[in-house]
Design a protein around this motif. Structure first.
Motif, PDB file in Angstrom:
ATOM      1  N   CYS A 141       5.078  -1.344   3.369  1.00 44.12           N
ATOM      2  CA  CYS A 141       3.897  -0.505   3.096  1.00 44.12           C
ATOM      3  C   CYS A 141       4.316   0.949   2.854  1.00 44.12           C
ATOM      4  O   CYS A 141       4.916   1.571   3.726  1.00 44.12           O
ATOM      5  N   PRO A 142       4.004   1.497   1.686  1.00 43.44           N
ATOM      6  CA  PRO A 142       4.472   2.849   1.350  1.00 43.44           C
ATOM      7  C   PRO A 142       3.821   3.945   2.182  1.00 43.44           C
ATOM      8  O   PRO A 142       4.309   5.073   2.198  1.00 43.44           O
ATOM      9  N   ILE A 143       2.719   3.639   2.858  1.00 46.79           N
ATOM     10  CA  ILE A 143       2.074   4.690   3.650  1.00 46.79           C
ATOM     11  C   ILE A 143       2.086   4.353   5.140  1.00 46.79           C
ATOM     12  O   ILE A 143       1.336   4.925   5.923  1.00 46.79           O
ATOM     13  N   PRO A 187      -0.198  -3.905   8.048  1.00 48.45           N
ATOM     14  CA  PRO A 187      -1.132  -4.876   7.460  1.00 48.45           C
ATOM     15  C   PRO A 187      -1.381  -6.069   8.369  1.00 48.45           C
ATOM     16  O   PRO A 187      -2.489  -6.615   8.384  1.00 48.45           O
ATOM     17  N   CYS A 195      -5.485   2.488   2.959  1.00 49.06           N
ATOM     18  CA  CYS A 195      -4.832   1.486   2.094  1.00 49.06           C
ATOM     19  C   CYS A 195      -5.265   1.730   0.645  1.00 49.06           C
ATOM     20  O   CYS A 195      -6.443   1.857   0.366  1.00 49.06           O
ATOM     21  N   HIS A 196      -4.264   1.798  -0.256  1.00 47.23           N
ATOM     22  CA  HIS A 196      -4.657   2.022  -1.654  1.00 47.23           C
ATOM     23  C   HIS A 196      -4.471   0.777  -2.516  1.00 47.23           C
ATOM     24  O   HIS A 196      -4.432   0.855  -3.735  1.00 47.23           O
ATOM     25  N   GLY A 197      -4.346  -0.378  -1.835  1.00 49.43           N
ATOM     26  CA  GLY A 197      -4.390  -1.641  -2.577  1.00 49.43           C
ATOM     27  C   GLY A 197      -3.228  -1.919  -3.501  1.00 49.43           C
ATOM     28  O   GLY A 197      -3.386  -2.617  -4.498  1.00 49.43           O
ATOM     29  N   CYS A 198      -2.036  -1.434  -3.157  1.00 50.67           N
ATOM     30  CA  CYS A 198      -0.882  -1.672  -4.039  1.00 50.67           C
ATOM     31  C   CYS A 198      -0.419  -3.130  -4.009  1.00 50.67           C
ATOM     32  O   CYS A 198       0.268  -3.588  -4.897  1.00 50.67           O
ATOM     33  N   ARG A 199      -0.753  -3.847  -2.969  1.00 56.61           N
ATOM     34  CA  ARG A 199      -0.449  -5.276  -2.778  1.00 56.61           C
ATOM     35  C   ARG A 199       1.018  -5.575  -2.506  1.00 56.61           C
ATOM     36  O   ARG A 199       1.461  -6.721  -2.621  1.00 56.61           O
ATOM     37  N   CYS A 200       1.787  -4.550  -2.162  1.00 54.48           N
ATOM     38  CA  CYS A 200       3.187  -4.808  -1.803  1.00 54.48           C
ATOM     39  C   CYS A 200       3.257  -5.769  -0.620  1.00 54.48           C
ATOM     40  O   CYS A 200       4.112  -6.655  -0.566  1.00 54.48           O
ATOM     41  N   CYS A 201       2.351  -5.598   0.356  1.00 59.69           N
ATOM     42  CA  CYS A 201       2.377  -6.446   1.557  1.00 59.69           C
ATOM     43  C   CYS A 201       2.108  -7.910   1.197  1.00 59.69           C
ATOM     44  O   CYS A 201       2.750  -8.817   1.729  1.00 59.69           O
ATOM     45  N   ILE A 231      -7.775  -6.380   4.258  1.00 65.75           N
ATOM     46  CA  ILE A 231      -7.931  -4.967   4.630  1.00 65.75           C
ATOM     47  C   ILE A 231      -9.122  -4.354   3.903  1.00 65.75           C
ATOM     48  O   ILE A 231      -9.937  -3.647   4.488  1.00 65.75           O
ATOM     49  N   LEU A 289       1.261   1.683   6.992  1.00 60.85           N
ATOM     50  CA  LEU A 289       0.225   0.916   7.694  1.00 60.85           C
ATOM     51  C   LEU A 289       0.833  -0.349   8.290  1.00 60.85           C
ATOM     52  O   LEU A 289       1.942  -0.744   7.930  1.00 60.85           O
ATOM     53  N   SER A 325      -3.950  -7.589   1.674  1.00 63.45           N
ATOM     54  CA  SER A 325      -4.689  -6.456   1.101  1.00 63.45           C
ATOM     55  C   SER A 325      -6.172  -6.796   0.929  1.00 63.45           C
ATOM     56  O   SER A 325      -7.041  -5.933   1.101  1.00 63.45           O
TER      57      SER A 325
HETATM   58  S1  SF4 Z   1      -1.962  -2.961   0.013  1.00 64.39           S
HETATM   59 FE1  SF4 Z   1      -0.623  -3.382   1.790  1.00 64.39          FE
HETATM   60  S2  SF4 Z   1       1.301  -2.324   1.328  1.00 64.39           S
HETATM   61 FE2  SF4 Z   1      -0.263  -1.445  -0.069  1.00 64.39          FE
HETATM   62  S3  SF4 Z   1      -1.069   0.340   1.039  1.00 64.39           S
HETATM   63 FE3  SF4 Z   1      -2.394  -1.395   1.587  1.00 64.39          FE
HETATM   64  S4  SF4 Z   1      -1.514  -2.198   3.485  1.00 64.39           S
HETATM   65 FE4  SF4 Z   1       0.045  -0.903   2.572  1.00 64.39          FE
END
Ligand code: SF4
Ligand code: SF4
Length: 221
Positions: free
Chosen positions: A163-165, A169, A194-200, A214, A167, A211
Motif C-alpha cells: 500500500c503506497p500510503i 487493507p 484509500c485512493h483505489g489503486c488496487r495494488c493490495c 474498503i 494503510l 479495495s
Molecule cells: S487500494 Fe489498497 S493499496 Fe491502494 S491505497 Fe487503497 S488500501 Fe492501499
C-alpha cells in the motif's frame, strides 16, 4: 486571462523527478509526493492542479494552435499485442483498428481493456470507439483467473507492504466482513484515504477483494 494572452504566456516551471513506482500517476499519490518534496526543499507549491501529459498536449493545441480536441495519444500495450506503442489517433477510431495498426495480436487475448492495466474497463466489442478521455488500451494473454472464489486471509502482510500510503487493507477487509462491533472498529477516517489503486488486490495470494471492501466501508460510515 483571455485566450489570446494565454497563448503567449510562458509560465515558470520546475522539474521534479518523482520516480515511477505504481501508482505514482495517481493524483492523490502525486499530491503527497509533491507536498513532501516541497516540505523537504522549502518550496511553497501553493494549490495544485494535476494534469496528465495528454491533457497538457490538448490544452497546448487548444490555446496555442486554436485546435479542438480531435486526437488522443493512446498507449497500446500488453503481452498479446505484437507491436506495443504510443499512437496519436483520431477520436472515434475503432479499438479494433488500433490493435490492427499495432500488428494485431500474437494470440487470442485473455483480456482487453481501456485505461490502465489495473483499473481498466473491460472492452467486449472491438467496434468500441476511442473517446476524448481515452489514454490507454491493453490486451493480455494471461491474467488473474476470473471466477476464482476468494480464499481466506493467511496473514502474509503483502497488502500492507504494497500500500503506497501505509494503510492496512487486511484490517479494513476484516472490519467490513465481520458483524459490526462498533467497539472494535478501526479508524475509518484512515480508510477514507484509500485512493483505489488496487495494488493490495493484485498482491493478495487469497484473491480477496480488498479495495472493493474498503470503498464499501467508507460509503457506509
Ligand atoms: S487500494 Fe489498497 S493499496 Fe491502494 S491505497 Fe487503497 S488500501 Fe492501499
Ligand atoms: S495480502 Fe491478503 S492474505 Fe495477505 S494479509 Fe493481506 S488480506 Fe491477508
Amino acid at each position: 486571462m483571455i485566450l489570446s494572452e494565454a497563448g503567449n504566456w510562458d509560465p515558470p516551471s520546475l522539474l521534479v523527478l518523482t520516480g515511477s513506482r505504481y501508482p505514482q500517476r495517481n493524483q492523490r499519490e502525486l499530491d503527497f509526493t509533491l507536498r513532501d518534496y516541497g516540505k523537504k526543499e522549502g518550496v511553497e507549491l501553493g494549490s495544485l492542479m494535476i494534469l496528465g501529459p495528454v491533457t497538457m498536449a490538448a490544452i497546448h493545441d487548444a490555446v496555442r494552435l486554436r485546435k479542438p480536441v480531435m486526437d488522443r495519444y493512446i498507449a497500446v500495450g500488453g503481452s498479446a499485442v505484437r507491436n506495443p506503442q504510443i499512437m496519436k489517433v483520431r477520436v472515434g477510431t475503432r479499438v479494433g483498428d488500433i490493435f490492427a495498426e499495432c500488428g494485431g495480436f500474437i494470440k487470442s487475448p485473455r483480456r482487453i481493456a481501456a485505461g490502465s492495466p489495473l483499473l481498466g474497463q473491460a472492452i467486449v466489442d472491438l467496434d468500441e470507439p476511442i473517446t476524448k478521455t481515452s489514454y490507454g488500451l491493453f490486451a493480455v494473454l494471461e491474467g488473474q483467473k476470473a471466477g476464482n472464489a476468494p480464499g481466506t486471509c493467511i496473514g502474509c502482510g503483502e497488502c500492507r507492504n504494497v500500500c503506497p500510503i501505509g494503510l492496512d487493507p487486511e484490517e479494513f477487509y476484516k472490519a467490513s466482513s465481520v458483524s459490526r462491533n462498533h467497539q472494535e472498529e478501526p479508524s475509518y477516517a484512515r480508510a477514507a484515504e484509500c485512493h483505489g489503486c488496487r495494488c493490495c488486490d493484485v498482491v493478495c495470494p487469497s484473491r480477496l477483494p480488498l479495495s472493493t471492501a474498503i470503498s464499501a466501508l467508507v460509503r457506509e460510515y
